[in-house]
Design an enzyme around this catalytic site. Structure first.
Site, PDB file in Angstrom:
ATOM      1  N   TYR A 180     -22.884  -8.854  -9.093  1.00 55.89           N
ATOM      2  CA  TYR A 180     -22.738  -9.465 -10.430  1.00 55.89           C
ATOM      3  C   TYR A 180     -24.100  -9.992 -10.859  1.00 55.89           C
ATOM      4  CZ  TYR A 180     -21.869 -13.010 -13.980  1.00 55.89           C
ATOM      5  OH  TYR A 180     -21.922 -13.750 -15.129  1.00 55.89           O
TER       6      TYR A 180
ATOM      7  N   GLU B 292     -24.519  -9.495 -19.351  1.00 52.41           N
ATOM      8  CA  GLU B 292     -23.773  -9.655 -18.101  1.00 52.41           C
ATOM      9  C   GLU B 292     -23.330  -8.285 -17.620  1.00 52.41           C
ATOM     10  OE1 GLU B 292     -20.463 -12.812 -17.127  1.00 52.41           O
ATOM     11  OE2 GLU B 292     -19.490 -11.025 -17.926  1.00 52.41           O
TER      12      GLU B 292
END
Length: 383
Positions: A101, A189
């Site tokens: 992530y 993101e």
């Protein structure tokens, strides 16, 4: 402006971030054809501007055209957290060896950018933050100095990224930072950022929020804007130049300033209600802006009460009150309205509002009191 995944991948590609190519389609037959063109196994992915698609069944692996058609038929029209799926993205399924992530955003508290990196990608990062916060590495970035290669290498090490993948992840972090800064984004993101079985690093998803205030520097954003799906309220608000986002509650919100509008949503929630919208009138709140806001909210049949929350600063409350007075003369409202007016020349503003008060229009002195009153009226449903 929040981008769909396929738009986010286009945005990333402008800065060299490796992403999956694919095909955007809007019907099951086209999905079957697209899956064949990208090659099986393929992935059918709902295009909605909200997280949690996978858990909701909006992301599915398919192995032939019939399955692709059937899966697309099931996903199209699906309601994912209030967002109806009107289109799906079809891409070849990647061979995934590892999922990470990564995100870049602004940490307003320290007035610096913030990079988060975790070796536990592919799941909701909020859960990782709760259950294993040590798995998320953080680094603040001075906007004047930028994100250096040493910083990127350090956070990769702190996140315990596999040794063999560190150089590739470091390179992609620098590309994402370039996209974040040069692309005038509020957020980039990637979840998951994957390591493929061939060792290449790849952005399998793309969540991007662009800073609308910088749109004048990016004429290319118009293509993103034209592909946005607006409901009737949002389309009307855009035509009137209002900063409006439709929600699914029953308390209409009108505030001056984005921060105050956000705080108003919070206080309505704390009072036990749900906001029907975010609406920021901006720095001024004259009659035209107020009338436009009331017209937009009047079209929302779910609204049972409206909370007008105005804090006068440079804009004086008496001027705002005159705007409300004139707007109410131009728009026939069908809901009860609670007004909270505070700040510069609030006393004079209240004097003007005094002549407007009725069983449908009331004034409350405090923000909390006004929120409670609006929520109470909304629950009565006397519109």
């Amino acid at each position: 402006m929040d981008l769909f995944e396929y738009q986010g991948k286009d945005f990333f590609a402008r800065y060299g971030v490796p992403t999956s190519t694919g095909v955007l389609v809007r019907d099951p037959d086209a999905a079957a054809e697209a899956a064949g063109s990208v090659g099986f196994p393929a992935v059918i992915k709902a295009q909605v501007q909200v997280g949690g698609r996978g858990k909701a069944g909006g992301v599915k692996l398919v192995r032939d055209a019939d399955e692709a058609r059937e899966v697309a038929r099931a996903i199209l029209g699906m309601d994912i957290k209030g967002h109806i799926v009107h289109k799906v993205w079809v891409e070849h399924a990647s061979d995934i060896a590892k999922e990470y992530y990564v995100s870049f955003t602004l940490d307003r508290g320290v007035k610096q950018y913030l990079c988060l990196l975790s070796s536990e990608g592919g799941v909701e990062i909020e859960e990782v933050a709760k259950t294993n916060p040590g798995a998320i590495a953080r680094v603040h970035i001075d906007p004047l100095e930028g994100f250096t290669e040493d910083q990127a290498a350090r956070i990769v090490s702190e996140a315990s990224i596999d040794e063999a993948s560190r150089a590739g992840v470091t390179r992609v972090l620098l590309q994402l930072y370039q996209a974040f800064v040069e692309g005038d984004a509020d957020l980039v993101e990637v979840n998951p950022l994957i390591i493929k079985t061939d060792g290449n690093v790849h952005a399998l998803d793309a969540k991007v929020t662009l800073d609308d205030s910088a749109s004048y520097r990016h004429p290319e954003w118009e293509s993103y804007r034209q592909d946005m799906e607006l409901d009737g309220r949002e389309a009307l608000a855009r035509s009137k130049g209002l900063n409006y986002i439709g929600l699914d509650g029953t308390v209409g919100i009108i505030a001056n300033g984005a921060g105050l509008a956000m705080a108003t949503l919070d206080v309505v929630s704390q009072a036990g209600g749900r906001a029907a919208n975010f609406l920021d009138l901006g720095g001024g709140a004259g009659a035209d802006a107020m009338a436009n806001a009331l017209e937009v909210i009047n079209t929302d049949e779910k609204v049972e009460a409206v909370f007008v929350n105005i804090f006068g600063g440079i804009t004086r409350c008496d001027e705002v009150a005159k705007g409300i007075q004139e707007a109410l003369g131009r728009v026939e409202i069908s809901f009860p309205m609670v007004i909270r007016l505070d700040g510069t020349n609030a006393k004079e503003g209240h004097a003007i509002l005094e002549g407007l008060l009725s069983d449908k229009i009331r004034v409350e002195k405090t923000m909390v009191g006004a929120a409670k009153a609006a929520v109470e009226l909304a629950k009565k449903g006397e519109r």
